[in-house]
Design an enzyme around this catalytic site. Structure first.
Site, PDB file in Angstrom:
ATOM      1  N   LEU A   1      39.352  20.162  49.004  1.00 46.75           N
ATOM      2  CA  LEU A   1      38.102  20.365  48.722  1.00 46.75           C
ATOM      3  C   LEU A   1      38.479  21.870  47.569  1.00 46.75           C
ATOM      4  O   LEU A   1      38.643  22.114  46.729  1.00 46.75           O
ATOM      5  CB  LEU A   1      38.072  21.917  50.027  1.00 46.75           C
ATOM      6  CG  LEU A   1      37.867  21.206  51.526  1.00 46.75           C
ATOM      7  CD1 LEU A   1      37.879  22.169  52.477  1.00 46.75           C
ATOM      8  CD2 LEU A   1      37.125  20.286  52.236  1.00 46.75           C
ATOM      9  N   HIS A   2      37.393  21.414  46.995  1.00 46.55           N
ATOM     10  CA  HIS A   2      36.665  21.697  45.535  1.00 46.55           C
ATOM     11  C   HIS A   2      34.898  21.452  45.624  1.00 46.55           C
ATOM     12  O   HIS A   2      34.399  22.555  44.417  1.00 46.55           O
ATOM     13  CB  HIS A   2      37.362  20.387  44.165  1.00 46.55           C
ATOM     14  CG  HIS A   2      36.558  19.799  44.229  1.00 46.55           C
ATOM     15  ND1 HIS A   2      36.936  18.547  45.085  1.00 46.55           N
ATOM     16  CD2 HIS A   2      35.276  19.248  42.947  1.00 46.55           C
ATOM     17  CE1 HIS A   2      36.463  17.942  44.097  1.00 46.55           C
ATOM     18  NE2 HIS A   2      35.498  18.059  42.898  1.00 46.55           N
ATOM     19  N   ARG A   3      34.049  21.127  45.956  1.00 40.08           N
ATOM     20  CA  ARG A   3      32.866  20.566  46.292  1.00 40.08           C
ATOM     21  C   ARG A   3      31.968  22.471  45.872  1.00 40.08           C
ATOM     22  O   ARG A   3      32.490  22.721  47.169  1.00 40.08           O
ATOM     23  CB  ARG A   3      31.730  19.796  46.710  1.00 40.08           C
ATOM     24  CG  ARG A   3      32.476  18.596  46.451  1.00 40.08           C
ATOM     25  CD  ARG A   3      31.941  18.159  45.434  1.00 40.08           C
ATOM     26  NE  ARG A   3      32.637  16.082  44.989  1.00 40.08           N
ATOM     27  CZ  ARG A   3      32.488  15.401  44.159  1.00 40.08           C
ATOM     28  NH1 ARG A   3      32.078  16.310  43.202  1.00 40.08           N
ATOM     29  NH2 ARG A   3      32.969  14.581  43.923  1.00 40.08           N
TER      30      ARG A   3
END
Length: 360
Positions: free
Chosen positions: A203-205
């Site tokens: 996850l990075h958004r």
């Protein structure tokens, strides 16, 4: 032909590797690393693992806001162009800040710009990447696309069909070239992992990780639906800071440092499935035939859904249990491989570039 190739982030390095391997001595290449990613596993290790030369120039930009990085990269690249030489062509790949900033700088210096991975759109203007894609395509001179649909969009928008080339996917070139050299990461031995017995999570958004409540609820939903399968979460440095602040723990959640390319894709290839909000990973899982759950409301890579193994379930955590159950029960769809995702994209680009006559 003198060519500048721009790289600055993990996806950039994977894409430019295909170009570096395909380009012949007929091209004089200057590889420019902007320094947008500065974590070793997100940048430095790529040069060794993907067998590409060290950059000729590193602008050393480092971290900062979108505006800071854009300005610093433009300033650094402009200084390089004014104090050394103007190339015949500047190649930018993907949709990151480095690509957008160098494309604008090159164009203002009267250097031709080629965009690799042109024409893809999510329709979501809240994503910095979408803004970058549109800006690059607005000013580029040559367009290399991953799908026929991307080519059609560009031509519909008025681009010269003779300058739009459907060539395939450079990320897949690199994946196929190095699939026999993937490396077991340390976590494999530490947890005695076996094939098909764990899940990979990334996850990075901003929509998923910037708000602590969002990432906490997302992780809880995944953990509660995982049936105690190990969840391996190689965390981007920015995401890792958020996770530390939240302090969430579970006996089957393993948050580890970001992995090198060969280590990460070893995990993906042997996982039961992947949960992600990345675009590039959905391409890799499609080719490796690994089930992929994407926690986004839109995607610029619809072919990974219509053809591949990806399913877009949105950012509502209520959708996670059903998707996880479907994956863990073995009821996931069987995917196919999009056209031209065959490992020969770099060769096609090299052949096209060799045929071009670049007018100043």
């Amino acid at each position: 032909m003198q060519i500048d190739i721009i790289a600055g982030t993990r996806p950039n390095f994977v894409k430019i590797a295909a170009l570096m391997h395909a380009f012949t001595t007929s091209f004089k290449i200057r590889l420019i690393h902007t320094g947008q990613h500065y974590d070793k596993n997100l940048s430095d290790s790529f040069f060794d693992q993907l067998e590409i030369p060290e950059p000729d120039v590193n602008l050393g930009i480092g971290s900062g806001s979108q505006a800071y990085q854009t300005g610093a990269i433009m300033k650094g690249y402009e200084e390089l162009l004014t104090t050394t030489f103007l190339p015949d062509l500047c190649i930018v790949v993907g949709d990151v800040t480095s690509s957008m900033a160098c494309a604008i700088t090159a164009k203002k210096m009267q250097v031709k710009v080629a965009h690799v991975e042109a024409g893809i759109r999510s329709g979501d203007m809240t994503m910095p990447e979408e803004v970058n894609r549109i800006l690059i395509d607005a000013i580029a001179d040559y367009f290399f696309t991953t799908t026929r649909q991307a080519s059609e969009l560009l031509i519909k928008q008025g681009k010269d069909p003779n300058k739009v080339f459907f060539v395939g996917n450079t990320m897949i070139d690199t994946l196929l070239k190095f699939q026999t050299k993937l490396k077991k990461p340390k976590i494999w031995k530490d947890l005695n992992l076996t094939v098909n017995s764990f899940l990979v999570l990334t996850l990075h958004r901003p929509a998923n990780v910037d708000e602590e409540e969002n990432i906490k609820n997302t992780l809880l939903a995944i953990i509660q639906s995982s049936k105690d399968l190990p969840l391996i979460f190689p965390a981007h440095p920015r995401t890792a800071l958020k996770l530390k602040a939240i302090g969430i723990q579970a006996k089957n959640l393993y948050i580890i440092s970001s992995l090198s390319y060969l280590e990460f894709n070893y995990l993906v290839k042997h996982a039961k499935g992947v949960i992600t909000d990345s675009g590039g990973i959905t391409e890799e899982t499609t080719v490796m035939e690994i089930p992929c759950i994407t926690l986004r409301d839109n995607t610029e890579r619809p072919e990974t859904i219509s053809i591949g193994t990806n399913e877009l379930i949105g950012t509502d955590t209520n959708a996670i249990p059903d998707a996880m159950n479907k994956l863990l029960q073995g009821n996931w769809k069987k995917g196919g491989i999009p056209e031209y995702w065959d490992g020969k994209t770099g060769e096609r680009i090299a052949k096209i570039l060799a045929s071009l006559v670049l007018d100043k």
